[in-house]
Motif scaffolding. Structure first.
Motif, PDB file in Angstrom:
ATOM      1  N   PRO A 206       0.825  -1.217   0.000  1.00  0.00           N
ATOM      2  CA  PRO A 206       0.000   0.000   0.000  1.00  0.00           C
ATOM      3  C   PRO A 206       0.860   1.267   0.000  1.00  0.00           C
ATOM      4  N   GLU A 207       0.314   2.336  -0.545  1.00  0.00           N
ATOM      5  CA  GLU A 207       0.974   3.636  -0.554  1.00  0.00           C
ATOM      6  C   GLU A 207       0.167   4.616   0.284  1.00  0.00           C
ATOM      7  N   ALA A 208       0.865   5.585   0.879  1.00  0.00           N
ATOM      8  CA  ALA A 208       0.194   6.597   1.704  1.00  0.00           C
ATOM      9  C   ALA A 208      -0.877   7.315   0.891  1.00  0.00           C
ATOM     10  N   GLY A 209      -2.018   7.516   1.533  1.00  0.00           N
ATOM     11  CA  GLY A 209      -3.109   8.249   0.897  1.00  0.00           C
ATOM     12  C   GLY A 209      -4.060   7.396   0.086  1.00  0.00           C
ATOM     13  N   GLU A 210      -3.718   6.122  -0.120  1.00  0.00           N
ATOM     14  CA  GLU A 210      -4.583   5.258  -0.919  1.00  0.00           C
ATOM     15  C   GLU A 210      -5.821   4.820  -0.139  1.00  0.00           C
ATOM     16  N   HIS A 211      -6.873   4.488  -0.880  1.00  0.00           N
ATOM     17  CA  HIS A 211      -8.090   3.927  -0.299  1.00  0.00           C
ATOM     18  C   HIS A 211      -8.081   2.415  -0.538  1.00  0.00           C
ATOM     19  N   TRP A 212      -8.164   1.646   0.557  1.00  0.00           N
ATOM     20  CA  TRP A 212      -8.150   0.188   0.484  1.00  0.00           C
ATOM     21  C   TRP A 212      -9.420  -0.372   1.097  1.00  0.00           C
ATOM     22  N   TRP A 213      -9.858  -1.498   0.533  1.00  0.00           N
ATOM     23  CA  TRP A 213     -11.062  -2.179   1.014  1.00  0.00           C
ATOM     24  C   TRP A 213     -10.715  -3.637   1.304  1.00  0.00           C
ATOM     25  N   ASP A 214     -10.823  -4.023   2.568  1.00  0.00           N
ATOM     26  CA  ASP A 214     -10.714  -5.423   2.975  1.00  0.00           C
ATOM     27  C   ASP A 214     -12.137  -5.947   2.996  1.00  0.00           C
ATOM     28  N   CYS A 215     -12.549  -6.600   1.900  1.00  0.00           N
ATOM     29  CA  CYS A 215     -13.987  -6.807   1.707  1.00  0.00           C
ATOM     30  C   CYS A 215     -14.538  -8.034   2.420  1.00  0.00           C
ATOM     31  N   CYS A 216     -13.698  -8.999   2.766  1.00  0.00           N
ATOM     32  CA  CYS A 216     -14.119 -10.144   3.586  1.00  0.00           C
ATOM     33  C   CYS A 216     -13.237 -10.139   4.831  1.00  0.00           C
ATOM     34  N   ARG A 280     -14.645   3.708  -5.762  1.00  0.00           N
ATOM     35  CA  ARG A 280     -13.348   3.335  -6.313  1.00  0.00           C
ATOM     36  C   ARG A 280     -12.318   3.168  -5.204  1.00  0.00           C
ATOM     37  N   PHE A 281     -11.504   2.124  -5.346  1.00  0.00           N
ATOM     38  CA  PHE A 281     -10.456   1.852  -4.369  1.00  0.00           C
ATOM     39  C   PHE A 281      -9.128   1.621  -5.082  1.00  0.00           C
ATOM     40  N   SER A 282      -8.050   2.035  -4.415  1.00  0.00           N
ATOM     41  CA  SER A 282      -6.702   1.798  -4.942  1.00  0.00           C
ATOM     42  C   SER A 282      -6.323   0.331  -4.802  1.00  0.00           C
ATOM     43  N   GLY A 283      -6.839  -0.296  -3.755  1.00  0.00           N
ATOM     44  CA  GLY A 283      -6.522  -1.690  -3.505  1.00  0.00           C
ATOM     45  C   GLY A 283      -7.676  -2.408  -2.835  1.00  0.00           C
ATOM     46  N   ILE A 284      -7.867  -3.674  -3.174  1.00  0.00           N
ATOM     47  CA  ILE A 284      -8.899  -4.514  -2.558  1.00  0.00           C
ATOM     48  C   ILE A 284      -8.256  -5.827  -2.130  1.00  0.00           C
ATOM     49  N   ILE A 285      -8.482  -6.197  -0.877  1.00  0.00           N
ATOM     50  CA  ILE A 285      -8.095  -7.518  -0.387  1.00  0.00           C
ATOM     51  C   ILE A 285      -9.345  -8.386  -0.417  1.00  0.00           C
ATOM     52  N   LEU A 286      -9.324  -9.404  -1.238  1.00  0.00           N
ATOM     53  CA  LEU A 286     -10.441 -10.357  -1.313  1.00  0.00           C
ATOM     54  C   LEU A 286      -9.969 -11.676  -0.715  1.00  0.00           C
ATOM     55  N   ASP A 287     -10.094 -11.790   0.598  1.00  0.00           N
ATOM     56  CA  ASP A 287      -9.772 -13.032   1.319  1.00  0.00           C
ATOM     57  C   ASP A 287     -11.046 -13.866   1.289  1.00  0.00           C
ATOM     58  N   ALA A 288     -11.202 -14.609   0.208  1.00  0.00           N
ATOM     59  CA  ALA A 288     -12.499 -15.169  -0.153  1.00  0.00           C
ATOM     60  C   ALA A 288     -12.942 -16.284   0.781  1.00  0.00           C
ATOM     61  N   GLY A 332      -5.835   0.341 -12.854  1.00  0.00           N
ATOM     62  CA  GLY A 332      -4.506   0.165 -12.291  1.00  0.00           C
ATOM     63  C   GLY A 332      -4.517  -0.226 -10.829  1.00  0.00           C
ATOM     64  N   GLY A 333      -5.703  -0.300 -10.239  1.00  0.00           N
ATOM     65  CA  GLY A 333      -5.830  -0.669  -8.833  1.00  0.00           C
ATOM     66  C   GLY A 333      -5.396  -2.101  -8.590  1.00  0.00           C
ATOM     67  N   ARG A 334      -5.018  -2.380  -7.347  1.00  0.00           N
ATOM     68  CA  ARG A 334      -4.401  -3.659  -6.991  1.00  0.00           C
ATOM     69  C   ARG A 334      -5.421  -4.577  -6.310  1.00  0.00           C
ATOM     70  N   LEU A 335      -5.585  -5.769  -6.837  1.00  0.00           N
ATOM     71  CA  LEU A 335      -6.427  -6.787  -6.218  1.00  0.00           C
ATOM     72  C   LEU A 335      -5.533  -7.880  -5.658  1.00  0.00           C
ATOM     73  N   VAL A 336      -5.750  -8.229  -4.374  1.00  0.00           N
ATOM     74  CA  VAL A 336      -5.048  -9.350  -3.757  1.00  0.00           C
ATOM     75  C   VAL A 336      -6.105 -10.390  -3.401  1.00  0.00           C
ATOM     76  N   TYR A 337      -6.126 -11.472  -4.170  1.00  0.00           N
ATOM     77  CA  TYR A 337      -7.091 -12.560  -3.973  1.00  0.00           C
ATOM     78  C   TYR A 337      -6.416 -13.637  -3.141  1.00  0.00           C
ATOM     79  N   ILE A 338      -7.075 -14.051  -2.041  1.00  0.00           N
ATOM     80  CA  ILE A 338      -6.475 -14.989  -1.088  1.00  0.00           C
ATOM     81  C   ILE A 338      -7.485 -16.077  -0.738  1.00  0.00           C
ATOM     82  N   THR A 339      -7.018 -17.304  -0.657  1.00  0.00           N
ATOM     83  CA  THR A 339      -7.804 -18.367  -0.031  1.00  0.00           C
ATOM     84  C   THR A 339      -6.898 -19.154   0.908  1.00  0.00           C
ATOM     85  N   CYS A 340      -7.518 -19.842   1.867  1.00  0.00           N
ATOM     86  CA  CYS A 340      -6.774 -20.818   2.670  1.00  0.00           C
ATOM     87  C   CYS A 340      -7.199 -22.212   2.202  1.00  0.00           C
TER      88      CYS A 340
END
Length: 386
Positions: A206-216, A280-288, A332-340
């Protein structure tokens, strides 16, 4: 009747009465509450026997229940054991032997596909034999030290005589059962978080000032990690369960995290856009939401009750969520898709869907293998919105 016979009989009773509807630890808690005459040592040993039985997965399921419990003890223990000495002294003499030597002595051959009947679904690169054998041991307890707090945590562990291993920059591996809340009373110094889960954070950037969404967001472990990497972000944490978000708020307060907002959101809802505080978000964490199959070393009973058809159900849910969530990424926003999960349908197939249907160009993806280092196994993919 000896103590050891009573332990085995009680373990048999618990196993026969367990149907998988609740996590095993909840079922055990209810059983012991209904049988308050058992002392703490008795409860601990009976619980251990039950878990060791389920650690065999579905391997040698036709064995008589008592014999399978004893086989679980033999394969899972690494030191001589009084109960094993009572029932199988020949096995107890070889308690420190390797797994292969123990299997040979017991007259069995390990069959990964029998132990884990979902092996055909494993993600690329996961060795079925090594992965299934790892279920015979409980993964370590890992903590992540917060920025600037590692030395303080180490001093407290050393003062308490707790053995630990430093793994990487911030992770410490502790013995299972360590009472961290007593030894480390300052909760803002650390987070209990599996090693593989911690390593997903290396992909956030992440960068300073960005909007991030941890959606799960669940209880917020990855949100706290994100915030530790860059405190000067704008964070939205959401989950479909209001009760979970209440736990998140408590955990955030203990961690000293204040600069965030939270909201109950159903990511499968067609009206999601109208409920969002931002488009709109700069980054989204999708810990599905997923099968959790990469964590079954901690909950081995899952192997006995999970059904193969559930893999497709989880995969369909993940695709539905991804389709609804990715439009909120800015170009250009960053998506981080995660599963366990260790299943291809929830991992590699999801990556293909993200690229094909969601306008995400995946830059990196793969399994974070924990099964050879006493940790959970996870999957992570990182992409950019086209």
């Amino acid at each position: 009747m000896t103590r050891w016979e009573n332990y085995i009989n009680t373990a048999e009773k618990i196993i026969k009465g367990y149907n998988g509807a609740l996590p095993l630890h909840h079922s055990l808690k209810a059983f012991f509450k209904a049988n308050p005459h058992m002392g703490s040592r008795d409860r601990k040993r009976i619980q251990q026997l039950v878990y060791q039985y389920f650690r065999l997965g579905r391997w040698q399921a036709a064995l008589p229940l008592k014999e399978r419990i004893l086989l679980g003890v033999f394969l899972c223990e690494h030191a001589p054991d009084d109960l094993l000495q009572f029932f199988r002294p020949d096995w107890n003499e070889r308690a420190t032997a390797s797994l292969e030597e123990k299997l040979s002595l017991a007259g069995f051959t390990w069959d990964a596909r029998e132990a884990f009947p979902f092996a055909a679904h494993l993600s690329e690169g996961i060795d079925a034999g090594t992965f299934t054998r790892s279920h015979l041991q409980q993964p370590h307890l890992f903590i992540r030290t917060r920025p600037g707090k590692k030395q303080g945590v180490v001093r407290l562990l050393e003062a308490a005589g707790i053995p630990f291993e430093a793994v990487g920059e911030s992770a410490l591996a502790l013995p299972n059962g360590t009472k961290t809340e007593i030894i480390l009373p300052e909760k803002s110094w650390y987070e209990i978080q599996d090693l593989s889960s911690q390593e997903t954070g290396l992909r956030f950037q992440p960068e300073a000032g960005e909007h991030w969404w941890d959606c799960c967001a669940a209880s917020g472990g990855k949100s706290i990690l994100l915030h530790d990497l860059q405190p000067k972000i704008h964070l939205l944490a959401s989950d479909v369960r209001a009760s979970i978000l209440e736990n998140l708020k408590k955990r955030f307060a203990e961690a000293g995290l204040k600069n965030y907002s939270s909201k109950v959101l159903d990511l499968t809802s067609p009206s999601l856009r109208s409920e969002m505080p931002r488009t709109r978000f700069s980054g989204i964490i999708l810990d599905a939401p997923c099968s959790g199959s990469g964590t079954w070393g901690r909950t081995p009973e899952s192997i006995s009750f999970f059904k193969a058809g559930q893999i497709a159900e989880y995969a369909a849910l993940q695709k539905k969520i991804a389709r609804n969530v990715t439009p909120f990424l800015e170009p250009g926003g960053r998506l981080v898709y995660i599963t366990c999960s260790v299943f291809r349908e929830e991992n590699e197939d999801a990556v293909a869907f993200l690229q094909r249907e969601c306008g995400v160009e995946v830059e990196e993806s793969g399994v974070i293998g924990g099964y050879e280092r006493g940790a959970d196994t996870m999957f992570v993919a990182v992409g950019r919105k086209k």
